[in-house]
Design an enzyme around this catalytic site. Sequence first.
Site, PDB file in Angstrom:
ATOM      1  N   HIS A  91      -0.150 -21.190   1.645  1.00 24.47           N
ATOM      2  CA  HIS A  91       0.805 -20.137   1.976  1.00 24.47           C
ATOM      3  C   HIS A  91       1.657 -19.706   0.785  1.00 24.47           C
ATOM      4  O   HIS A  91       1.831 -18.518   0.551  1.00 24.47           O
ATOM      5  CB  HIS A  91       1.699 -20.577   3.138  1.00 24.47           C
ATOM      6  CG  HIS A  91       1.010 -20.492   4.466  1.00 24.47           C
ATOM      7  ND1 HIS A  91      -0.042 -21.313   4.790  1.00 24.47           N
ATOM      8  CD2 HIS A  91       1.176 -19.657   5.511  1.00 24.47           C
ATOM      9  CE1 HIS A  91      -0.484 -20.987   6.006  1.00 24.47           C
ATOM     10  NE2 HIS A  91       0.245 -19.988   6.463  1.00 24.47           N
ATOM     11  N   LEU A 136      11.055   1.485   7.343  1.00 24.45           N
ATOM     12  CA  LEU A 136      10.480   1.906   6.074  1.00 24.45           C
ATOM     13  C   LEU A 136      11.293   3.090   5.559  1.00 24.45           C
ATOM     14  O   LEU A 136      11.643   3.990   6.333  1.00 24.45           O
ATOM     15  CB  LEU A 136       9.019   2.319   6.239  1.00 24.45           C
ATOM     16  CG  LEU A 136       8.367   2.592   4.885  1.00 24.45           C
ATOM     17  CD1 LEU A 136       8.047   1.292   4.161  1.00 24.45           C
ATOM     18  CD2 LEU A 136       7.148   3.462   4.996  1.00 24.45           C
ATOM     19  N   ARG A 172      -6.854 -20.971  -0.328  1.00 22.82           N
ATOM     20  CA  ARG A 172      -5.861 -20.623   0.683  1.00 22.82           C
ATOM     21  C   ARG A 172      -4.715 -21.625   0.755  1.00 22.82           C
ATOM     22  O   ARG A 172      -4.924 -22.810   1.004  1.00 22.82           O
ATOM     23  CB  ARG A 172      -6.540 -20.506   2.061  1.00 22.82           C
ATOM     24  CG  ARG A 172      -5.604 -19.955   3.129  1.00 22.82           C
ATOM     25  CD  ARG A 172      -6.322 -19.804   4.453  1.00 22.82           C
ATOM     26  NE  ARG A 172      -5.430 -19.226   5.448  1.00 22.82           N
ATOM     27  CZ  ARG A 172      -4.472 -19.919   6.089  1.00 22.82           C
ATOM     28  NH1 ARG A 172      -4.286 -21.204   5.830  1.00 22.82           N
ATOM     29  NH2 ARG A 172      -3.689 -19.315   6.959  1.00 22.82           N
ATOM     30  N   ARG A 200       8.233   3.799  -4.747  1.00 24.56           N
ATOM     31  CA  ARG A 200       8.243   2.873  -3.609  1.00 24.56           C
ATOM     32  C   ARG A 200       7.233   1.745  -3.799  1.00 24.56           C
ATOM     33  O   ARG A 200       7.500   0.599  -3.427  1.00 24.56           O
ATOM     34  CB  ARG A 200       7.998   3.627  -2.306  1.00 24.56           C
ATOM     35  CG  ARG A 200       8.205   2.744  -1.080  1.00 24.56           C
ATOM     36  CD  ARG A 200       8.219   3.534   0.205  1.00 24.56           C
ATOM     37  NE  ARG A 200       6.954   4.198   0.453  1.00 24.56           N
ATOM     38  CZ  ARG A 200       6.742   5.100   1.415  1.00 24.56           C
ATOM     39  NH1 ARG A 200       7.727   5.427   2.227  1.00 24.56           N
ATOM     40  NH2 ARG A 200       5.565   5.652   1.573  1.00 24.56           N
ATOM     41  N   GLU A 238      12.539   3.117  14.364  1.00 21.36           N
ATOM     42  CA  GLU A 238      11.637   4.174  13.877  1.00 21.36           C
ATOM     43  C   GLU A 238      10.417   4.207  14.790  1.00 21.36           C
ATOM     44  O   GLU A 238      10.481   3.716  15.927  1.00 21.36           O
ATOM     45  CB  GLU A 238      11.268   3.922  12.411  1.00 21.36           C
ATOM     46  CG  GLU A 238      10.626   2.563  12.164  1.00 21.36           C
ATOM     47  CD  GLU A 238      10.196   2.328  10.717  1.00 21.36           C
ATOM     48  OE1 GLU A 238      10.005   3.293   9.970  1.00 21.36           O
ATOM     49  OE2 GLU A 238      10.024   1.137  10.367  1.00 21.36           O
ATOM     50  N   TYR A 284       0.832  -1.203   0.000  1.00 20.00           N
ATOM     51  CA  TYR A 284       0.000   0.000   0.000  1.00 20.00           C
ATOM     52  C   TYR A 284       0.864   1.249   0.000  1.00 20.00           C
ATOM     53  O   TYR A 284       2.075   1.181   0.259  1.00 20.00           O
ATOM     54  CB  TYR A 284      -0.956   0.005   1.201  1.00 20.00           C
ATOM     55  CG  TYR A 284      -0.295   0.354   2.528  1.00 20.00           C
ATOM     56  CD1 TYR A 284       0.525  -0.552   3.187  1.00 20.00           C
ATOM     57  CD2 TYR A 284      -0.477   1.609   3.093  1.00 20.00           C
ATOM     58  CE1 TYR A 284       1.128  -0.225   4.392  1.00 20.00           C
ATOM     59  CE2 TYR A 284       0.124   1.951   4.307  1.00 20.00           C
ATOM     60  CZ  TYR A 284       0.931   1.031   4.947  1.00 20.00           C
ATOM     61  OH  TYR A 284       1.535   1.364   6.125  1.00 20.00           O
ATOM     62  N   LYS A 327       6.506  -1.897   2.159  1.00 23.76           N
ATOM     63  CA  LYS A 327       5.284  -1.295   2.705  1.00 23.76           C
ATOM     64  C   LYS A 327       4.135  -2.276   2.491  1.00 23.76           C
ATOM     65  O   LYS A 327       3.341  -2.149   1.553  1.00 23.76           O
ATOM     66  CB  LYS A 327       5.021   0.057   2.035  1.00 23.76           C
ATOM     67  CG  LYS A 327       4.130   0.967   2.879  1.00 23.76           C
ATOM     68  CD  LYS A 327       4.311   2.415   2.532  1.00 23.76           C
ATOM     69  CE  LYS A 327       3.337   3.338   3.225  1.00 23.76           C
ATOM     70  NZ  LYS A 327       3.440   3.361   4.693  1.00 23.76           N
TER      71      LYS A 327
HETATM   72  N1  PDD Z   1       3.127   5.315   7.328  1.00 21.75           N
HETATM   73  N2  PDD Z   1       7.752   4.194   8.961  1.00 21.75           N
HETATM   74  C1  PDD Z   1       6.637   3.452   8.922  1.00 21.75           C
HETATM   75  C2  PDD Z   1       6.625   2.159   9.650  1.00 21.75           C
HETATM   76  C3  PDD Z   1       5.496   3.907   8.222  1.00 21.75           C
HETATM   77  O1  PDD Z   1       4.381   3.162   8.202  1.00 21.75           O
HETATM   78  C4  PDD Z   1       5.533   5.162   7.577  1.00 21.75           C
HETATM   79  C5  PDD Z   1       4.351   5.699   6.830  1.00 21.75           C
HETATM   80  C6  PDD Z   1       6.734   5.907   7.646  1.00 21.75           C
HETATM   81  C7  PDD Z   1       6.881   7.245   6.989  1.00 21.75           C
HETATM   82  O2  PDD Z   1       6.938   7.105   5.598  1.00 21.75           O
HETATM   83  P1  PDD Z   1       6.466   8.291   4.643  1.00 21.75           P
HETATM   84  O3  PDD Z   1       7.246   9.506   5.019  1.00 21.75           O
HETATM   85  O4  PDD Z   1       6.804   7.826   3.297  1.00 21.75           O
HETATM   86  O5  PDD Z   1       4.995   8.454   4.880  1.00 21.75           O
HETATM   87  C8  PDD Z   1       7.821   5.382   8.334  1.00 21.75           C
HETATM   88  C9  PDD Z   1       1.914   5.638   6.595  1.00 21.75           C
HETATM   89  C10 PDD Z   1       1.670   7.106   6.520  1.00 21.75           C
HETATM   90  C11 PDD Z   1       0.755   4.880   7.200  1.00 21.75           C
HETATM   91  O6  PDD Z   1       0.873   3.675   7.338  1.00 21.75           O
HETATM   92  O7  PDD Z   1      -0.274   5.484   7.513  1.00 21.75           O
END
Ligand code: PDD
Length: 284
Positions: free
Chosen positions: A102, A203, A100, A49, A179, A30, A147
């Site tokens: 894996h 991420l 289903r 990305r 993070e 996503y 992501k």
């Molecule tokens: N989240 N780290 C994680 C684990 C994230 O899920 C996100 C973004 C970021 C920041 O990435 P960016 O600057 O590209 O938004 C860092 C999104 C916004 C979410 O899941 O809602």
Amino acid sequence: MLYVDGKWVEQGEAAVQPEDRGYNFGDGIYEVVRIYQGRLYQWDAHMVRLYRSAREIRLTLPWSEAELTAIARQLLVKNNITPADDAILYLQITRGAAPRQHDIPADGIRPVIMAFVRRKERPLKELQTGISAKLVADIRWLRCDIKTLNLLGAVLVKQEAKDAGAADCILHRDGIVTECSAANLFAVKNGELYTHPANHLILHGITRQTVIDLAQQAGIPVHEQAFDTTFVRQADELFLTGTTSEVMPIISVDGQPVGSGQVGPMVRKLQELFEANINQSVQV
Ligand code: PDD
């Protein structure tokens, strides 16, 4: 209106196949894209990305970037997003539905796309005052650079912070800080920035990279190097970055003030640079 599997549908009309692998396994990817004053912000970087995430989970996307961009533009039009609106665009793609099992089905499986926009105000109050954070063990998997829809780890760590009365968590693996639940983390020490390297443990945030670029252009040294929880406690300033959270000051960790306990000058400077970048961003 939402875009679901090739059709425009109203909220509530969207259907999910019971054996969609996104639904069963979190097998999908996503993006969340910011819309400032009716305009998509950094769409191209989100597309880069998204295609990378797809490659990393061995998913071949049947849509070109131009097709996805057309869908995004139509979403804005069909939902009457105007220059008066700040919003987010959510886009997810699952591997699709199949009996289903894996391992990845060899054939006969078609990725399923879903996208919507939602009006969303900027967190202006928190950007001014800052937020609290709690140090929490990073229990997520080892491919945080992808992501994916598998966000249960992020859900649980964020809730752990919330349960303790903090707005967000600062995650660490055996004391090494990674993070936050949905944002990247920066520490400020002696006028220099520190953030975890963009490897498999975080991420690769688009806002993170923007802040690094803006800081370097302004002559502020940036160190993409891991640091520990002690460094966090001794930081002059802390902030997190993300699509919806922008450059968000963290003024306390585990109930203890960060630096002076007030939003600091480095965060203010970076917020100014970020604001200018939003205003200069080009229409997609
Ligand atoms: N989240 N780290 C994680 C684990 C994230 O899920 C996100 C973004 C970021 C920041 O990435 P960016 O600057 O590209 O938004 C860092 C999104 C916004 C979410 O899941 O809602």
